[in-house]
Scaffold this motif. Structure first.
Motif, mmCIF file in Angstrom:
data_model
loop_
_atom_site.group_PDB
_atom_site.id
_atom_site.type_symbol
_atom_site.label_atom_id
_atom_site.label_comp_id
_atom_site.label_asym_id
_atom_site.label_seq_id
_atom_site.Cartn_x
_atom_site.Cartn_y
_atom_site.Cartn_z
ATOM 1 N N GLU A 129 3.821 11.779 -0.460
ATOM 2 C CA GLU A 129 3.201 10.467 -0.256
ATOM 3 C C GLU A 129 4.104 9.545 0.568
ATOM 4 O O GLU A 129 3.656 8.872 1.500
ATOM 5 C CB GLU A 129 2.923 9.836 -1.620
ATOM 6 N N ASP A 130 5.391 9.554 0.227
ATOM 7 C CA ASP A 130 6.348 8.701 0.949
ATOM 8 C C ASP A 130 6.508 9.155 2.397
ATOM 9 O O ASP A 130 6.615 8.321 3.310
ATOM 10 C CB ASP A 130 7.713 8.705 0.248
ATOM 11 N N ASN A 154 -1.798 17.049 7.898
ATOM 12 C CA ASN A 154 -0.989 17.043 9.119
ATOM 13 C C ASN A 154 0.486 17.287 8.797
ATOM 14 O O ASN A 154 1.184 18.016 9.506
ATOM 15 C CB ASN A 154 -1.168 15.684 9.818
ATOM 16 N N LEU A 155 0.944 16.700 7.702
ATOM 17 C CA LEU A 155 2.342 16.886 7.301
ATOM 18 C C LEU A 155 2.625 18.356 6.999
ATOM 19 O O LEU A 155 3.657 18.899 7.400
ATOM 20 C CB LEU A 155 2.665 16.021 6.074
ATOM 21 N N ARG A 156 1.690 19.007 6.291
ATOM 22 C CA ARG A 156 1.897 20.417 5.945
ATOM 23 C C ARG A 156 2.023 21.272 7.208
ATOM 24 O O ARG A 156 2.849 22.179 7.276
ATOM 25 C CB ARG A 156 0.744 20.918 5.071
ATOM 26 N N ILE A 157 1.204 20.966 8.207
ATOM 27 C CA ILE A 157 1.281 21.721 9.472
ATOM 28 C C ILE A 157 2.625 21.465 10.155
ATOM 29 O O ILE A 157 3.305 22.386 10.610
ATOM 30 C CB ILE A 157 0.115 21.315 10.406
ATOM 31 N N ARG A 210 0.821 -1.219 0.000
ATOM 32 C CA ARG A 210 0.000 0.000 0.000
ATOM 33 C C ARG A 210 0.854 1.268 0.000
ATOM 34 O O ARG A 210 0.370 2.342 -0.271
ATOM 35 C CB ARG A 210 -0.975 -0.004 1.185
ATOM 36 N N CYS A 211 2.119 1.119 0.369
ATOM 37 C CA CYS A 211 3.052 2.239 0.231
ATOM 38 C C CYS A 211 4.264 1.712 -0.532
ATOM 39 O O CYS A 211 4.343 0.525 -0.843
ATOM 40 C CB CYS A 211 3.459 2.794 1.599
ATOM 41 N N ASP A 252 3.081 7.801 8.914
ATOM 42 C CA ASP A 252 1.694 7.397 9.140
ATOM 43 C C ASP A 252 0.829 8.597 9.545
ATOM 44 O O ASP A 252 0.123 8.556 10.559
ATOM 45 C CB ASP A 252 1.640 6.291 10.219
ATOM 46 N N ILE A 253 0.945 9.664 8.758
ATOM 47 C CA ILE A 253 0.136 10.863 9.007
ATOM 48 C C ILE A 253 -0.507 11.313 7.691
ATOM 49 O O ILE A 253 -0.088 10.893 6.613
ATOM 50 C CB ILE A 253 0.970 12.033 9.592
#
Lengths: 195, 89
Positions: free
Chosen positions: A160-161, A172-175, A66-67, A167-168
């Motif tokens: 994506e990676d 959330n990553l941008r924040i 899935r990843c 696992d976020i």
């Protein structure tokens, strides 16, 4: 998932040493650099990557595709690094977002002038010295900020990676990235103001 | 155009990462045209991003041979005995 990826995963699961060698060779240096900077020391970084990769090999049957394989490897190294940080009790609290204190609550404008160091730093501070300061300050950041900057800016992983590794969600990553850069900027500014 | 500098600050990372639409970019840069403080803040973020993405000047080259050797020893041994990782557990 592409047919090529499916073939690669099948080969990894069957234990094809050439495919394993290829995957590890392509990602190994980056994984060690990431672990080393997460932990702040080279020897522990090597040990953590070694342990994580053996574990990846032994549990590859759990990989569901899935990843990407790359995310799977980074996630394994990241989890081992966090275990090691916990074991060494090296957690650093993230504290308040420094950006919260910069603006008036009502009109949202700057409380005081934004201290200028971009122009001065770019012109007067030697490039290598500036790099040294930035990288030193990255290494001192709380791990929740350090890990996103290492994955995005240093290792150059895509959104994506990184999301799969940590696992976020993308939001959330941008924040996290913004807060990490804000904290790094505040730390660099503080160092430059002392010089 | 965005009125509040605090809104601009919140959008800087998304802007420099190219994560926003054209309308947001227009509103963002319209504010920057009239706000020298936000221009400084924006430039500092860009500089931070650029410096962080360049190699650490004191970084030692990663020696992956030792780590690779350790992992591949197990992979090669299992392949030789035709066990593979699946049969290992």
């Amino acid at each position: 998932m592409t047919a090529e990826n499916r073939d690669q995963i099948a080969a990894l699961k069957s234990g094809d040493s050439e495919v394993w060698r290829d995957v590890l060779s392509r990602n190994g240096a980056g994984l060690i650099a990431y672990a080393k900077r997460m932990l702040g020391d080279y020897a522990s970084g090597e040990d953590v990557v070694q342990e994580a990769l053996v574990n990846v090999y032994r549990t590859i049957d759990k990989f569901d595709g899935r990843c990407s394989i790359k995310s799977w490897l980074y996630r394994a190294v990241r989890n081992k690094s966090i275990d090691e940080i916990r074991r060494k009790k090296n957690f650093v609290d993230v504290g308040d977002d420094p950006e919260n204190t910069y603006f008036n609550e009502g009109d949202g404008h700057w409380r005081e002038d934004c201290i200028e160091w971009d122009g001065r730093a770019a012109r007067e501070v030697e490039h290598k010295k500036m790099l040294r300061i930035v990288h030193d300050e990255i290494n001192k950041l709380p791990h929740v900020y350090r890990e996103v900057l290492l994955l995005k800016e240093v290792e150059g992983l895509g959104t994506e990676d990184i999301c799969a590794t940590l696992d976020i969600s993308a939001g959330n990553l941008r924040i996290k990235i913004h807060r990490a850069r804000s904290a790094l900027r505040a730390a660099v500014r503080s160092t430059l103001s002392k010089e | 155009m965005y009125r509040k500098c605090s809104v601009i600050a919140n959008k800087i990372s998304d802007i420099i990462d190219g994560e926003v639409d054209v309308a947001t970019r227009l509103r963002f840069f319209s504010h920057l045209m009239i706000c020298p403080k936000c221009i400084k803040y924006y430039n500092q973020f860009k500089l931070i991003k650029q410096a962080a993405s360049e190699p650490d000047p004191d970084e030692l080259p990663a020696d992956f041979d030792k780590v690779m050797g350790f992992v591949m020893k197990e992979v090669d041994a299992n392949e030789k005995h035709n066990t593979g990782p699946l049969k290992e557990n």
